[in-house]
Design a protein around this motif. Structure first.
Motif, PDB file in Angstrom:
ATOM      1  N   SER A   1      20.092  23.943  -1.336  1.00 45.45           N
ATOM      2  CA  SER A   1      21.168  23.048  -0.920  1.00 45.45           C
ATOM      3  C   SER A   1      22.498  23.528  -1.489  1.00 45.45           C
ATOM      4  CB  SER A   1      20.874  21.625  -1.412  1.00 45.45           C
ATOM      5  OG  SER A   1      21.161  21.515  -2.802  1.00 45.45           O
TER       6      SER A   1
ATOM      7  N   GLN B   1      23.998  20.644   3.186  1.00 41.97           N
ATOM      8  CA  GLN B   1      24.261  19.319   2.643  1.00 41.97           C
ATOM      9  C   GLN B   1      22.982  18.495   2.744  1.00 41.97           C
ATOM     10  OE1 GLN B   1      27.822  17.406   4.080  1.00 41.97           O
ATOM     11  NE2 GLN B   1      28.942  19.340   4.203  1.00 41.97           N
TER      12      GLN B   1
ATOM     13  N   ASP C   1      22.064  15.296   2.834  1.00 39.96           N
ATOM     14  CA  ASP C   1      21.879  14.242   3.840  1.00 39.96           C
ATOM     15  C   ASP C   1      21.612  14.828   5.223  1.00 39.96           C
ATOM     16  OD1 ASP C   1      22.245  12.351   1.895  1.00 39.96           O
ATOM     17  OD2 ASP C   1      24.347  11.971   2.363  1.00 39.96           O
ATOM     18  N   GLN C   2      22.302  15.907   5.558  1.00 39.98           N
ATOM     19  CA  GLN C   2      22.120  16.526   6.870  1.00 39.98           C
ATOM     20  C   GLN C   2      20.742  17.168   7.001  1.00 39.98           C
ATOM     21  OE1 GLN C   2      25.372  19.233   7.526  1.00 39.98           O
ATOM     22  NE2 GLN C   2      26.919  17.617   7.620  1.00 39.98           N
TER      23      GLN C   2
ATOM     24  N   ALA D   1      18.156  14.378   7.450  1.00 40.99           N
ATOM     25  CA  ALA D   1      18.260  13.819   8.803  1.00 40.99           C
ATOM     26  C   ALA D   1      17.617  14.754   9.823  1.00 40.99           C
ATOM     27  CB  ALA D   1      19.721  13.565   9.153  1.00 40.99           C
ATOM     28  N   ALA D   2      17.840  16.064   9.662  1.00 41.25           N
ATOM     29  CA  ALA D   2      17.256  17.035  10.584  1.00 41.25           C
ATOM     30  C   ALA D   2      15.739  17.050  10.475  1.00 41.25           C
ATOM     31  CB  ALA D   2      17.817  18.430  10.299  1.00 41.25           C
TER      32      ALA D   2
ATOM     33  N   LEU E   1      21.993  25.193   7.487  1.00 37.89           N
ATOM     34  CA  LEU E   1      21.340  24.239   8.383  1.00 37.89           C
ATOM     35  C   LEU E   1      21.071  24.792   9.775  1.00 37.89           C
ATOM     36  CD1 LEU E   1      20.304  21.326   8.217  1.00 37.89           C
ATOM     37  CD2 LEU E   1      22.489  20.586   9.188  1.00 37.89           C
ATOM     38  N   LYS E   2      22.074  25.457  10.351  1.00 40.34           N
ATOM     39  CA  LYS E   2      21.944  25.964  11.713  1.00 40.34           C
ATOM     40  C   LYS E   2      22.243  27.458  11.740  1.00 40.34           C
ATOM     41  CE  LYS E   2      23.498  21.526  13.615  1.00 40.34           C
ATOM     42  NZ  LYS E   2      24.548  20.832  14.396  1.00 40.34           N
TER      43      LYS E   2
END
Length: 442
Positions: A27, A37, A39-40, A43-44, A220-221
Motif C-alpha cells: 500500500s 490507497q 480504501d480503494q 473496495a476493489a 491498483l490499475k
C-alpha cells in the motif's frame, strides 16, 4: 505436485465461491514502492467477490489499523502480513525476502516483536532485516511463512543454478515453520519466472510442501504503472528517463481480479486454492480504542486505585494547609474540597486512569526536585483538584470555579491530556527519567 491443465476462465467472470485471495499488497504505507490507497484496494476486492484481502507492506505494519478497520467495514476479512527483509549471511548487501502472515493475535504480537528487533538491532543501509535464527524456539509459532518467490533465498539459489541449495533452504524454512511454510510462485512478468516456477514446484513435490500463488500488487490499475515508477524514482534518487535506473517492477503488478489470477495459474489450480486456504487459516482480532499504560509501582498489598486515593488525600492535606493556614477556616472549607476530591477520584478510577495521574505526577515531581522548571498548568487539566493535590498543577480549581468535567468525562471517553510546560533546556532530562523508570521498551 499436480500441474494438470485447468479450464481457462472467461475474463470478467466472478466465481460464486472464492477462487483466489490476494495476500501481497504494497500500500501507500510501503513508503518507497507502493501507491495503493487502502480504501480503494478493499473496495476493489469486495467488488470482485474476494472474501479476504492481505496487506504486506515492506518491513512495516504502519497501515495495519487503517486496513483492519476499513476491511471489516466492507465485510472483507483482513489478512495482516509483512514483506520482511531477511539478512543474507553470505552477501549482506543482497538481502532476501519472505512474507510473514499473522494467523491470530499471538502472531501479530510475534510479528511486531520481530520487526521491532530488526529496527533496533539489525538495520543495514536503512533496511530493518530479520535473521533466520530469530524464528527458532517458537518465536514465530503463530505466523505463516511464504518463501518470497524469486525475491526469497530459494528463488536466488534457483536463479544461480543451485537447485540443491534451494531444496536445502526450503527444508530449513519448513523446519522453522512446521506446517506453516509455503513455496510461493508468481507470474508478474519478470525474467526467469517460468524456470523458477518449474524448479520451485519440483522442490515442493519432493519435500511435500504446499505451493501458493501470489501476485505482488504495487498499484491498483494497469494505468497506474507510470505513477508508480515515478514514486520509485523519487525513493531511489533517479529520474524516469534515466536508462541506468533499476527496473524492478512491471506493468502487470496491479490488483488483478480472481478471473485474471485463475487464468494466469490455470496450470496450478492447487496454488490458487492454497491462497484461499491461507485466508481461512488466519483469524486476527485486535482491540482498538483502548490505551495500555506502563505499570505504576505501588506499595505491596495496595492496588493502583487505593494508592491514587491515598496520594490524593495526602496531597490535599498539604494544599489545604497552604491555602488556609488558620485551622478554623481550613475545617470550614474542608467539606467542599473533600467532596470534590471524592467525585474526581471516583471518576478517574471508573475510567481506568489512576496510573496515568500517578505517572504524570511522578515525573513532574522529579522535574521540580531536580532543577527542571515546570509551568503551573494550563488547559482543561487545571480544572482537576486531584491534579492540584498531586502537584501536577499549581492552580486551585475551586477558587476559580474550574470544571473537572471539561478535562475528564465518562460520557466522552478519551485519554486525559495534561498540558505541561517544561524548561526547554532541561526537559530532555525528564524524558530520560521516564525512559529509565518505566522501561525503554515501553
Amino acid at each position: 505436485m499436480n500441474s494438470a491443465a485447468h479450464t481457462p476462465v472467461e475474463p470478467g467472470f466472478v466465481p460464486s465461491a472464492p477462487r483466489f485471495v490476494h495476500l501481497r499488497l504494497h500500500s501507500e504505507y510501503s513508503i518507497t514502492d507502493g501507491i495503493v490507497q487502502i480504501d480503494q484496494a478493499i473496495a476493489a476486492a469486495a467488488d470482485d467477490g474476494m472474501p479476504a484481502l492481505g496487506i504486506s507492506d515492506l518491513a512495516n505494519l504502519f497501515g495495519m489499523v487503517k486496513f483492519y478497520k476499513s476491511a471489516r467495514g466492507k465485510g472483507v476479512k483482513p489478512i495482516i502480513g509483512v514483506d520482511a527483509w531477511i539478512q543474507n549471511e553470505a552477501e549482506r548487501d543482497k538481502p532476501q525476502r519472505v512474507l510473514l502472515i499473522c494467523r491470530n493475535r499471538a502472531g501479530y504480537g510475534q510479528l511486531s516483536e520481530l520487526l521491532t528487533r530488526a529496527y533496533l538491532d539489525n538495520k543495514h543501509r536503512g533496511r530493518a532485516e530479520m535473521r533466520r535464527e530469530w524464528f527458532e524456539n517458537g518465536a514465530a509459532a503463530d505466523l505463516l511463512c511464504l518463501s518470497g518467490a524469486m525475491s526469497g533465498d530459494i528463488g536466488a539459489a534457483i536463479a544461480a543454478g543451485n537447485v540443491e541449495q534451494a531444496e536445502q533452504l526450503a527444508a530449513d524454512w519448513a523446519r522453522l515453520f512446521p506446517g506453516a511454510f509455503y513455496i510461493e510462485v508468481q507470474r508478474a512478468g519478470h525474467p526467469g519466472t517460468e524456470r523458477y516456477i518449474r524448479h520451485a514446484v519440483d522442490i515442493a513435490g519432493r519435500l511435500g510442501l504446499p505451493v501458493v500463488a501470489t501476485h505482488p500488487v504495487q498499484f491498483l490499475k494497469r494505468d497506474d504503472f507510470k505513477a508508480h515508477e515515478a514514486r520509485v524514482c523519487i525513493a531511489q534518487g533517479y529520474v524516469l528517463a534515466d536508462k541506468r535506473r533499476p527496473r524492478d517492477f512491471t506493468e502487470e503488478q496491479y490488483l488483478k481480479s480472481q478471473a485474471e489470477m485463475c487464468e494466469l495459474f490455470a496450470d496450478l489450480p492447487e496454488a490458487l486454492e492454497n491462497a484461499v486456504e491461507i485466508a481461512r487459516r488466519c483469524s486476527l482480532t485486535v482491540q482498538l480504542g483502548k490505551n495500555f499504560l506502563p505499570l505504576f509501582p505501588t506499595p505491596e498489598g495496595m492496588t493502583l486505585d487505593d494508592f491514587l486515593v491515598q496520594e490524593a488525600k495526602a496531597g490535599l492535606e498539604r494544599r489545604l494547609a497552604q491555602l488556609y493556614p488558620h485551622p478554623d477556616e481550613r475545617e470550614k472549607q474542608r467539606p467542599r474540597y473533600e467532596e470534590r476530591l471524592k467525585f474526581e477520584t471516583d471518576t478517574i478510577i471508573q475510567m481506568g486512569f489512576p496510573g496515568y495521574f500517578l505517572i504524570v505526577a511522578d515525573f513532574i515531581r522529579w522535574g521540580k526536585k531536580n532543577g527542571v522548571p515546570v509551568g503551573p498548568g494550563r488547559g482543561s487539566g487545571a480544572g482537576s483538584l486531584v491534579a492540584y493535590s498531586l502537584d501536577i498543577t499549581d492552580i486551585d480549581p475551586l477558587e476559580y470555579a474550574l470544571l473537572f468535567e471539561r478535562f475528564l468525562n465518562p460520557e466522552r471517553v478519551s485519554m486525559p491530556d495534561f498540558d505541561i510546560d517544561f524548561c526547554q533546556d532541561n526537559r530532555y532530562r525528564v524524558i530520560e527519567y521516564v525512559r529509565e523508570r518505566y522501561g525503554k521498551d515501553a
